[in-house]
Design a protein around this motif. Sequence first.
Motif, mmCIF file in Angstrom:
data_model
loop_
_atom_site.group_PDB
_atom_site.id
_atom_site.type_symbol
_atom_site.label_atom_id
_atom_site.label_comp_id
_atom_site.label_asym_id
_atom_site.label_seq_id
_atom_site.Cartn_x
_atom_site.Cartn_y
_atom_site.Cartn_z
ATOM 1 N N UNK A 57 16.718 10.161 -22.890
ATOM 2 C CA UNK A 57 16.376 10.054 -24.315
ATOM 3 C C UNK A 57 15.231 11.003 -24.671
ATOM 4 N N UNK A 58 14.214 11.049 -23.812
ATOM 5 C CA UNK A 58 13.053 11.886 -24.093
ATOM 6 C C UNK A 58 13.421 13.368 -24.064
ATOM 7 N N UNK A 59 14.292 13.756 -23.128
ATOM 8 C CA UNK A 59 14.736 15.147 -23.086
ATOM 9 C C UNK A 59 15.462 15.527 -24.366
ATOM 10 N N UNK A 60 16.228 14.595 -24.916
ATOM 11 C CA UNK A 60 16.893 14.842 -26.191
ATOM 12 C C UNK A 60 15.858 15.055 -27.298
ATOM 13 N N UNK A 61 14.808 14.237 -27.283
ATOM 14 C CA UNK A 61 13.751 14.375 -28.280
ATOM 15 C C UNK A 61 13.023 15.706 -28.127
ATOM 16 N N UNK A 62 12.767 16.103 -26.886
ATOM 17 C CA UNK A 62 12.113 17.392 -26.649
ATOM 18 C C UNK A 62 12.954 18.535 -27.196
ATOM 19 N N UNK A 63 14.251 18.452 -26.988
ATOM 20 C CA UNK A 63 15.139 19.488 -27.490
ATOM 21 C C UNK A 63 15.071 19.602 -29.005
ATOM 22 N N UNK A 64 15.024 18.467 -29.681
ATOM 23 C CA UNK A 64 14.913 18.478 -31.136
ATOM 24 C C UNK A 64 13.558 19.016 -31.583
ATOM 25 N N UNK A 107 4.952 13.009 -29.640
ATOM 26 C CA UNK A 107 5.828 14.002 -30.261
ATOM 27 C C UNK A 107 6.162 13.615 -31.697
ATOM 28 N N UNK A 108 6.355 12.335 -31.904
ATOM 29 C CA UNK A 108 6.646 11.833 -33.249
ATOM 30 C C UNK A 108 5.504 12.188 -34.200
ATOM 31 N N UNK A 109 4.276 12.028 -33.733
ATOM 32 C CA UNK A 109 3.116 12.368 -34.565
ATOM 33 C C UNK A 109 3.115 13.856 -34.909
ATOM 34 N N UNK A 110 3.449 14.688 -33.931
ATOM 35 C CA UNK A 110 3.473 16.128 -34.184
ATOM 36 C C UNK A 110 4.534 16.489 -35.219
ATOM 37 N N UNK A 111 5.703 15.885 -35.093
ATOM 38 C CA UNK A 111 6.775 16.152 -36.046
ATOM 39 C C UNK A 111 6.395 15.693 -37.453
ATOM 40 N N UNK A 112 5.708 14.571 -37.524
ATOM 41 C CA UNK A 112 5.298 14.056 -38.831
ATOM 42 C C UNK A 112 4.226 14.951 -39.463
#
Length: 219
Positions: A56-63, A100-105
């Motif tokens: 799951x985390x690798x998928x998030x990293x890719x996004x 990562x969520x914080x960075x995207x936000x």
Amino acid sequence: MAELRTEEEQLDAIKRWWKENGTSLIVGAVLAAAGVFGWNAWQDHQHNTSVAASVEYQQLLGLASQPELDDDARNEAQAVVDRLASEYDDTLYADLALLLDARLKVTADDLEGASSALQNVIDNADDDYLTSLARLRLARIQNEQGEYDAALATLDGEIAASLEAQRNNILGDIHHANGDDDQAAEAWRNAQALAEEQGQPLYGVALKLDDLGAEEATL
């Protein structure tokens, strides 16, 4: 006959002993076997959970590594973060996902959402380094929002020793933004000294000090 009675008495004694203790021995053996099986099953579960969370985390990293995210990609990333936070909350990947969520936000100008994600890491993560990173990033956001007292309070929390140079760098930024250039200069010098002591590159601090000196010269 005496020998026979002795053997019969021994057999009777064994039967009586087994009647009194056999059940507990069987139960103990079953529990011991169950304990071994349970431990192995728990280890397998932990391994499988870690592998699933990693995927799951690798998928998030890719996004997150994409130069730009459209609404669909952001929604997909948020769905992955939510799954990691709810289904794998006892893994390191859940905390990494929140960072990562914080960075995207932040890139989406959702500073409140970013602050909430970082505060979640500070409040719940078990890893001192990750909580320290979250504190540094939250203090930067608070500084950008002009919440100087809140930013200073955030940096007052426990920070990993390896991140002390970064802490002082941000501390200097806060003081400078708040109009206290003397404390800003002191913090930036501390950041430089700590970075050199720890052998860590810390870019931009010398330029900040140079600019501060130029500002002071024009006063």
